[in-house]
Write a protein that holds these residues in place. Sequence first.
Motif, PDB file in Angstrom:
ATOM      1  N   ASP A 144     -62.272  34.846  -4.302  1.00 60.89           N
ATOM      2  CA  ASP A 144     -60.719  35.094  -3.635  1.00 60.89           C
ATOM      3  C   ASP A 144     -60.056  34.017  -4.566  1.00 60.89           C
ATOM      4  N   GLU A 145     -59.031  34.285  -4.761  1.00 65.65           N
ATOM      5  CA  GLU A 145     -57.900  33.396  -5.738  1.00 65.65           C
ATOM      6  C   GLU A 145     -58.686  32.902  -7.012  1.00 65.65           C
ATOM      7  N   LEU A 146     -59.382  33.786  -7.962  1.00 63.81           N
ATOM      8  CA  LEU A 146     -60.082  33.529  -8.971  1.00 63.81           C
ATOM      9  C   LEU A 146     -59.957  32.204  -9.871  1.00 63.81           C
TER      10      LEU A 146
ATOM     11  N   PRO B 210     -49.318  40.498  -5.968  1.00 62.36           N
ATOM     12  CA  PRO B 210     -48.610  39.752  -5.323  1.00 62.36           C
ATOM     13  C   PRO B 210     -49.104  39.161  -3.871  1.00 62.36           C
ATOM     14  N   PRO B 211     -48.605  37.958  -3.451  1.00 62.03           N
ATOM     15  CA  PRO B 211     -49.349  37.600  -2.352  1.00 62.03           C
ATOM     16  C   PRO B 211     -49.220  38.501  -1.021  1.00 62.03           C
ATOM     17  N   GLY B 212     -50.015  38.766  -0.211  1.00 64.74           N
ATOM     18  CA  GLY B 212     -49.645  39.432   1.179  1.00 64.74           C
ATOM     19  C   GLY B 212     -49.621  40.824   0.851  1.00 64.74           C
ATOM     20  N   SER B 213     -50.423  41.322  -0.207  1.00 64.64           N
ATOM     21  CA  SER B 213     -50.460  42.792  -0.467  1.00 64.64           C
ATOM     22  C   SER B 213     -51.664  43.310   0.088  1.00 64.64           C
ATOM     23  N   GLY B 214     -52.492  42.821   0.407  1.00 65.03           N
ATOM     24  CA  GLY B 214     -53.712  43.081   1.189  1.00 65.03           C
ATOM     25  C   GLY B 214     -55.030  43.144  -0.042  1.00 65.03           C
ATOM     26  N   LYS B 215     -55.084  42.234  -0.727  1.00 64.15           N
ATOM     27  CA  LYS B 215     -56.269  42.137  -1.724  1.00 64.15           C
ATOM     28  C   LYS B 215     -57.662  41.670  -0.947  1.00 64.15           C
ATOM     29  N   THR B 216     -57.245  40.414  -0.269  1.00 66.56           N
ATOM     30  CA  THR B 216     -58.102  39.875   0.668  1.00 66.56           C
ATOM     31  C   THR B 216     -58.746  40.635   1.577  1.00 66.56           C
ATOM     32  N   MET B 217     -57.821  41.570   2.264  1.00 67.95           N
ATOM     33  CA  MET B 217     -58.254  42.498   3.519  1.00 67.95           C
ATOM     34  C   MET B 217     -59.067  43.631   2.631  1.00 67.95           C
ATOM     35  N   LEU B 218     -58.934  44.083   1.312  1.00 68.89           N
ATOM     36  CA  LEU B 218     -59.638  45.303   0.712  1.00 68.89           C
ATOM     37  C   LEU B 218     -61.080  44.449   0.505  1.00 68.89           C
TER      38      LEU B 218
ATOM     39  N   GLY C 289     -47.005  45.183  -3.712  1.00 69.69           N
ATOM     40  CA  GLY C 289     -46.811  45.109  -2.009  1.00 69.69           C
ATOM     41  C   GLY C 289     -46.576  46.389  -1.432  1.00 69.69           C
ATOM     42  N   VAL C 290     -46.948  46.459  -0.116  1.00 71.37           N
ATOM     43  CA  VAL C 290     -46.975  47.652   0.789  1.00 71.37           C
ATOM     44  C   VAL C 290     -45.401  48.071   0.939  1.00 71.37           C
ATOM     45  N   GLU C 291     -45.055  49.344   0.980  1.00 69.26           N
ATOM     46  CA  GLU C 291     -43.828  49.791   1.573  1.00 69.26           C
ATOM     47  C   GLU C 291     -43.741  49.665   2.981  1.00 69.26           C
TER      48      GLU C 291
ATOM     49  N   ASP D  64     -45.070  52.637   4.755  1.00 70.65           N
ATOM     50  CA  ASP D  64     -46.196  52.741   4.850  1.00 70.65           C
ATOM     51  C   ASP D  64     -46.913  51.976   5.887  1.00 70.65           C
ATOM     52  N   LEU D  65     -46.505  50.668   6.175  1.00 69.02           N
ATOM     53  CA  LEU D  65     -46.987  49.517   6.864  1.00 69.02           C
ATOM     54  C   LEU D  65     -47.009  50.116   8.236  1.00 69.02           C
ATOM     55  N   VAL D  66     -45.739  50.706   8.564  1.00 72.99           N
ATOM     56  CA  VAL D  66     -45.682  51.198  10.144  1.00 72.99           C
ATOM     57  C   VAL D  66     -46.114  52.521  10.640  1.00 72.99           C
TER      58      VAL D  66
ATOM     59  N   SER E  49     -59.564  51.373   7.051  1.00 78.81           N
ATOM     60  CA  SER E  49     -58.537  52.035   7.642  1.00 78.81           C
ATOM     61  C   SER E  49     -57.416  51.038   8.037  1.00 78.81           C
ATOM     62  N   PHE E  50     -57.942  49.576   8.195  1.00 84.49           N
ATOM     63  CA  PHE E  50     -56.743  48.624   8.556  1.00 84.49           C
ATOM     64  C   PHE E  50     -55.794  48.395   7.252  1.00 84.49           C
ATOM     65  N   VAL E  51     -56.186  48.611   6.044  1.00 80.24           N
ATOM     66  CA  VAL E  51     -55.221  48.586   4.891  1.00 80.24           C
ATOM     67  C   VAL E  51     -54.297  49.739   4.888  1.00 80.24           C
ATOM     68  N   LYS E  52     -53.022  49.432   4.949  1.00 81.82           N
ATOM     69  CA  LYS E  52     -52.113  50.598   4.713  1.00 81.82           C
ATOM     70  C   LYS E  52     -51.673  50.729   3.379  1.00 81.82           C
ATOM     71  N   GLY E  53     -51.578  52.074   3.162  1.00 82.45           N
ATOM     72  CA  GLY E  53     -51.197  52.335   1.517  1.00 82.45           C
ATOM     73  C   GLY E  53     -52.348  51.921   0.617  1.00 82.45           C
ATOM     74  N   GLN E  54     -51.733  51.452  -0.445  1.00 80.43           N
ATOM     75  CA  GLN E  54     -52.855  50.969  -1.451  1.00 80.43           C
ATOM     76  C   GLN E  54     -53.873  51.937  -1.893  1.00 80.43           C
ATOM     77  N   ALA E  55     -53.462  53.287  -2.208  1.00 85.80           N
ATOM     78  CA  ALA E  55     -54.322  54.069  -2.405  1.00 85.80           C
ATOM     79  C   ALA E  55     -55.249  53.982  -3.793  1.00 85.80           C
TER      80      ALA E  55
ATOM     81  N   MET F 210     -56.765  37.882  -7.542  1.00 89.44           N
ATOM     82  CA  MET F 210     -55.898  36.794  -8.079  1.00 89.44           C
ATOM     83  C   MET F 210     -54.359  37.337  -8.110  1.00 89.44           C
ATOM     84  N   ASN F 211     -53.447  36.347  -8.009  1.00 87.40           N
ATOM     85  CA  ASN F 211     -52.118  36.650  -8.287  1.00 87.40           C
ATOM     86  C   ASN F 211     -51.919  36.751  -9.913  1.00 87.40           C
ATOM     87  N   PRO F 212     -50.912  37.427 -10.196  1.00 90.80           N
ATOM     88  CA  PRO F 212     -50.961  37.639 -11.778  1.00 90.80           C
ATOM     89  C   PRO F 212     -50.129  36.602 -12.363  1.00 90.80           C
TER      90      PRO F 212
HETATM   91  N1  LIG Z   1     -51.860  46.968   2.931  1.00 86.42           N
HETATM   92  C1  LIG Z   1     -51.651  46.163   4.224  1.00 86.42           C
HETATM   93  N2  LIG Z   1     -51.923  47.082   5.281  1.00 86.42           N
HETATM   94  C2  LIG Z   1     -51.947  46.190   6.421  1.00 86.42           C
HETATM   95  N3  LIG Z   1     -51.595  45.308   6.306  1.00 86.42           N
HETATM   96  C3  LIG Z   1     -51.514  44.216   5.301  1.00 86.42           C
HETATM   97  C4  LIG Z   1     -51.404  44.837   3.897  1.00 86.42           C
HETATM   98  N4  LIG Z   1     -51.321  43.881   3.046  1.00 86.42           N
HETATM   99  C5  LIG Z   1     -51.227  42.860   3.726  1.00 86.42           C
HETATM  100  N5  LIG Z   1     -51.312  43.021   5.108  1.00 86.42           N
HETATM  101  C6  LIG Z   1     -51.082  42.116   6.345  1.00 86.42           C
HETATM  102  O1  LIG Z   1     -50.992  40.677   5.498  1.00 86.42           O
HETATM  103  C7  LIG Z   1     -51.982  39.844   5.559  1.00 86.42           C
HETATM  104  C8  LIG Z   1     -52.212  39.244   4.349  1.00 86.42           C
HETATM  105  O2  LIG Z   1     -53.074  40.054   3.412  1.00 86.42           O
HETATM  106  P1  LIG Z   1     -54.168  39.391   2.478  1.00 86.42           P
HETATM  107  O3  LIG Z   1     -54.685  38.293   2.980  1.00 86.42           O
HETATM  108  O4  LIG Z   1     -55.055  40.717   2.256  1.00 86.42           O
HETATM  109  O5  LIG Z   1     -53.168  39.232   1.165  1.00 86.42           O
HETATM  110  P2  LIG Z   1     -53.599  39.101  -0.264  1.00 86.42           P
HETATM  111  O6  LIG Z   1     -53.025  40.114  -1.033  1.00 86.42           O
HETATM  112  O7  LIG Z   1     -54.984  38.522  -0.280  1.00 86.42           O
HETATM  113  O8  LIG Z   1     -52.550  37.619  -0.495  1.00 86.42           O
HETATM  114  P3  LIG Z   1     -52.799  36.351  -1.181  1.00 86.42           P
HETATM  115  O9  LIG Z   1     -52.406  36.610  -2.585  1.00 86.42           O
HETATM  116  O10 LIG Z   1     -51.872  35.421  -0.998  1.00 86.42           O
HETATM  117  O11 LIG Z   1     -54.277  35.803  -1.185  1.00 86.42           O
HETATM  118  C9  LIG Z   1     -52.936  40.575   6.195  1.00 86.42           C
HETATM  119  O12 LIG Z   1     -53.549  40.133   7.152  1.00 86.42           O
HETATM  120  C10 LIG Z   1     -52.283  41.641   6.947  1.00 86.42           C
HETATM  121  O13 LIG Z   1     -51.756  41.339   8.214  1.00 86.42           O
END
Ligand SMILES: Nc1ncnc2c1ncn2[C@@H]1O[C@H](COP(=O)(O)OP(=O)(O)OP(=O)(O)O)[C@@H](O)[C@H]1O
Length: 512
Positions: A308-310, A224-232, A396-398, A401-403, A197-203, A351-353
Motif C-alpha cells: 500500500d502506498e507504493l 486519489p485518496p479515499g477512492s477505495g484502493k486499499t478496500m479493493l 473518486g466515487v460519485e 454511487d456511494l449511497v 460488494s463493500f466497494v461501491k462503483g469502481q467498475a 499509490m496516489n498519482p
Molecule cells: N468505492 C467506495 N465504496 C465505498 N466506500 C468507499 C469507497 N471508496 C472509499 N470508501 C470509503 O473510504 C474509506 C477509505 O478508502 P480506502 O482506504 O480504500 O482509500 P484509498 O484509495 O486507499 O485512499 P489512500 O490513497 O488515502 O490510501 C473506506 O474505508 C470507505 O469507508
Amino acid sequence: MIAKVQSYALSGLEGVPVTVETDVSRGLPAYDIVGLPDAAVKESKERVRSAIKNSAYAFPSHKITVNLAPAYVRKEGTAFDLPVAISLMLATGALKAEKETLEKTVFLGELALNGDLRPVTGVLPAIISAKDKGYTRFIVPKGNEKEAGYVHGVCVVAAKTLKEVVEHLSGSAPLPAVETATFTNPTAEAPTAYDLSFVKGQAIAKRALEVAVAGGHNILFVGPPGSGKTMLARAIPSVLPDMQFSEALEITKIHSVAGTLGEEGIVRTRPFRSPHHTATTVSLCGGGNKTVHPGEISLAHGGVLFLDELPEYSRSALEALRQPLEDGVITISRSGGTVTYPASFMLCASMNPCPCGNYGSKKRSCSCTPRDIRRYRAKISGPLLDRIDIQVEVDGVEYDDLVAESREENSAAVKSRADGARRIQNERFAGGKVKTNAEMGERETREFCRLTKEGEEVLREAFETLRLSARARARILKVARTIADLELCENIQPEHLYEAISYRAYSGEREE
Ligand SMILES: Nc1ncnc2c1ncn2[C@@H]1O[C@H](COP(=O)(O)OP(=O)(O)OP(=O)(O)O)[C@@H](O)[C@H]1O
Ligand SMILES: [Mg+2]
C-alpha cells in the motif's frame, strides 16, 4: 562408548541429514559439542545438561564429546537439543533401546531446562525431505504434532518431555503414533472481513482485479485518496482460488521455517501479506545475519503481497523485488552459504498519482507542480512498473454511487468466474511447472498466445504509440490470454488485446 542418532538441518526448504554422535570415555570430566556454530553450542550444552538432570537422569562425569556431522552443513536453530540428549544418554548407558527402534528414526526438538520439549521451526520440510531419503520414523515435540500429521506415509511420535521420549525408546511407555490429518479447504460460508460488494462503483478497477486474480497478474491501483484502493486490495483474498493440498504443503513449509504457522499446523487460505512501507529490504526479501529466514515475499508465496502506498517504500527494497517478480524465487547469499526460497506471489500495489493525490482526477484539482509530479512518480522505477501487468486508474466515487441501494456484485460471483478461467489454465499447463497465465515463459507465450493478423496489427500500433518494452508486449499477451479465458474464448481476439493494452496506460504515459 559411541552412540549415534539421526537429526535433520535445513538449507532453505531442503532438509540435510545430520548425524549426532556422542563419545563418552574415561578421563577428566569434560563436555564438548563440536560441529555447531559457537553461540549455539554454548546454549545447547547447558539446556541439554539441565534437561537431563531435571528429568531425574544422571549426567555422567566423564569426558563427553558430541559431534554433529557433517561439519560443513550449516546448522541453525535449536532442534538438535533432543538428538544430542538422546545420543548422550545412549552413550552413557542411561538409555537402552533396541537397535530397530533407532533405525530410520529422526529426532527433532528443543529442550527446556526442566526437560520439557519445545516446538521448533521447520519440522514439516525436514520430515518431507527425510521421508524422500527413506526415513520412516520421527520423534518431534508435541507442539509440532499438527504440521507433522500432514505428512502421510510415515510414523510420527509427538512427545511432551524428554522423559516421555526416553520411556518410549526404552519400551517402558510407548507413545502412540500421531494421526494423519486430511487437508480441507475452509468452508465457503466462512465470513470474510472484506468483500468486493463493500466497494461501491469502481467498475473498471473491479474488472481489472478480476482479470488479475484470474491469471495471477500483478496489479497497481493509482488514484486519489479515499477512492477505495486499499478496500479493493483487501478484498482480493475473498476472490482468490482455493488451494490444492500440494500447494498448501508448499506454502506451509515456508511458514513452518519462518515460525509463522498457526495452531492448525497448515496454511489453508492463500497468504495475504501487507508489510508496512517502513519494511527493510531484509524483512521484505529475507536474510539476516546469524540465521537466514524467509522474508515477506516468501511468506506471500502462493498468495498476495500487498504494498500500500507504493512510493513510500524505500527504493532499495522495491528494486530488490525485481528478480523475484521475474523468477518466482529469491536467492539469498550469506557468508555461510546460499539459500533459495520460493517467492511466487501476486503483487498488488496502490499509490496516489502525485503528492496531493488529485492529478488526473475529474472531480478535484491538483495543486502539484509538474516537477513535483515527476519526482513523485520517479520513486517507482520504470523496470518495476514494467513488471506490473495491470495498472488501473481509480477515480473518486460519485455520491449517488456511494449511497445507491443497488447491490454490488459480491466476491463469490467474481470468484466463480475467476475460478472458471483458472480451470482452463490448469488444463492448459497440466503437469508443468507453470500454473497461471502470468507465469508463462517465452515458450508457453509463443504456444498459447497466438494472434490473428488483425490482433498482430493492434499490438504493433500500441507498441509504437505507447513505446512499450518487449517485456510489456509479452505481458500484454499474457493478460489478453487471461481475458480470453474469462470469456471462455479459445483464441485471443482484438477486443481482448484492447483491454489488456488499456491496463498499461499508466506506464505508457510516463515514458513520454
Ligand atoms: N468505492 C467506495 N465504496 C465505498 N466506500 C468507499 C469507497 N471508496 C472509499 N470508501 C470509503 O473510504 C474509506 C477509505 O478508502 P480506502 O482506504 O480504500 O482509500 P484509498 O484509495 O486507499 O485512499 P489512500 O490513497 O488515502 O490510501 C473506506 O474505508 C470507505 O469507508
Ligand atoms: Mg489506501
